[in-house]
Design a protein around this motif. Sequence first.
Motif, short mmCIF file in Angstrom:
data_model
loop_
_atom_site.label_atom_id
_atom_site.label_comp_id
_atom_site.label_asym_id
_atom_site.label_seq_id
_atom_site.Cartn_x
_atom_site.Cartn_y
_atom_site.Cartn_z
N ASN A 58 0.72 -1.34 0.03
CA ASN A 58 -0.05 -0.07 -0.08
C ASN A 58 0.87 1.06 -0.01
N ASP A 59 2.09 1.13 -0.23
CA ASP A 59 3.13 2.31 -0.38
C ASP A 59 3.28 3.13 0.67
N ALA A 60 3.05 2.60 1.95
CA ALA A 60 3.00 3.31 3.15
C ALA A 60 4.27 4.05 3.53
N ASP A 61 4.30 5.25 3.93
CA ASP A 61 5.78 5.90 4.35
C ASP A 61 6.27 5.25 5.75
N LEU A 62 5.36 4.64 6.42
CA LEU A 62 5.71 4.30 7.66
C LEU A 62 4.69 3.38 8.34
N LEU A 107 11.11 -6.89 13.39
CA LEU A 107 11.11 -5.60 12.72
C LEU A 107 12.23 -4.57 13.10
N LEU A 108 12.72 -4.89 14.29
CA LEU A 108 13.94 -3.90 14.64
C LEU A 108 15.09 -4.32 13.84
N ARG A 161 11.92 -3.25 5.94
CA ARG A 161 11.92 -3.13 4.81
C ARG A 161 11.44 -1.62 4.47
N LEU A 162 11.18 -0.85 5.34
CA LEU A 162 10.67 0.38 5.30
C LEU A 162 10.67 1.12 6.68
N PRO A 163 10.44 2.23 6.92
CA PRO A 163 10.62 2.98 8.19
C PRO A 163 9.60 2.44 9.07
N VAL A 164 9.92 2.04 10.41
CA VAL A 164 8.97 1.64 11.28
C VAL A 164 9.38 2.27 12.70
N LEU A 165 8.16 2.68 13.14
CA LEU A 165 7.88 3.34 14.53
C LEU A 165 7.65 2.59 15.64
N PHE A 166 8.53 2.20 16.89
CA PHE A 166 8.30 1.48 17.70
C PHE A 166 7.92 2.57 18.97
N SER A 167 6.77 1.94 19.73
CA SER A 167 6.40 3.07 20.91
C SER A 167 6.08 1.84 22.00
N ARG A 168 6.30 2.50 23.19
CA ARG A 168 5.88 1.71 24.30
C ARG A 168 5.57 2.69 25.38
#
Length: 275
Positions: free
Chosen positions: A236-240, A263-264, A268-275
């Motif tokens: 889906n061509d996501a930026d993130l 994913l860490l 293969r694309l920018p990934v945002l990890f939150s906790r």
Amino acid sequence: MVKDLLLIVENSAHANPIIRAAVKMAERMAADLTIEVLTPSPVLIPALAPLTTMYVPDWAMADDHTKRSKQISDMVAESTATIRVVGLHDEIFALARRTGRAGPVADLILIGGEDLWETQWLRRHASETIVMGAGSPLLVLAQGDELPPVQNAVIGWKDSPEARRAVHDLVALATPDAKITVVTVGGFADEHRVAAESAGEVVRHLIRHGLRADWEQIGSDELSDTQTLEAFALENDADLLAIGAFAHARLREAVFGGVTHRLLDKARLPVLFSR
């Protein structure tokens, strides 16, 4: 709104691409950038770290760090952003435990992928320490490219405090009127009903923030949840891609792996990890 960025790099020329990407991000976002350089005690064979660590006096590591910091400062000198270079130097175990737990405070912490680090063990353990203890979201830019304006994002959803935190962090990064797809993976009938209710609430919240949001339930087939989420985001061509990190018990993550670890290491694309 993100106004304070922190980039974590190893004391190595491998880090130069992610440094340039972070500078471009800081300029585009009108944000301050802190570059924290990690200088570990030398490792004879990086692939075997930390088993082949050598003892080096503290003054020698400090001197090495000072030289590298000067190189980085010269590299970014012409940037229009406000940039400072700081660092930590220690033996590799202590350095992995300290990263992100003290020192610079930031809205968003950046780290590059495996190819941008010489010592993979340090990257993995520093990343985990940041996610678990920094109190700020971690953005992994695996390819060393800057994060573009977030106009199309995917959030992997399974109702948990970590996933709810990811929703808030994603709102801070998304551009006005961005498209956000809330994705749940697999699940039995009862789980599907519960997921629909909670995902619907997330969609309502995102729309309230002026974003274009919807929900999709997708099957995992023979792929892991990680691969399914990542494939959906790429198709889906996501930026993130945003996820709540370590939502499962740490023992389960350690034994079976999990979305966070995979994913860490291999995004293969920018990934945002939150906790």
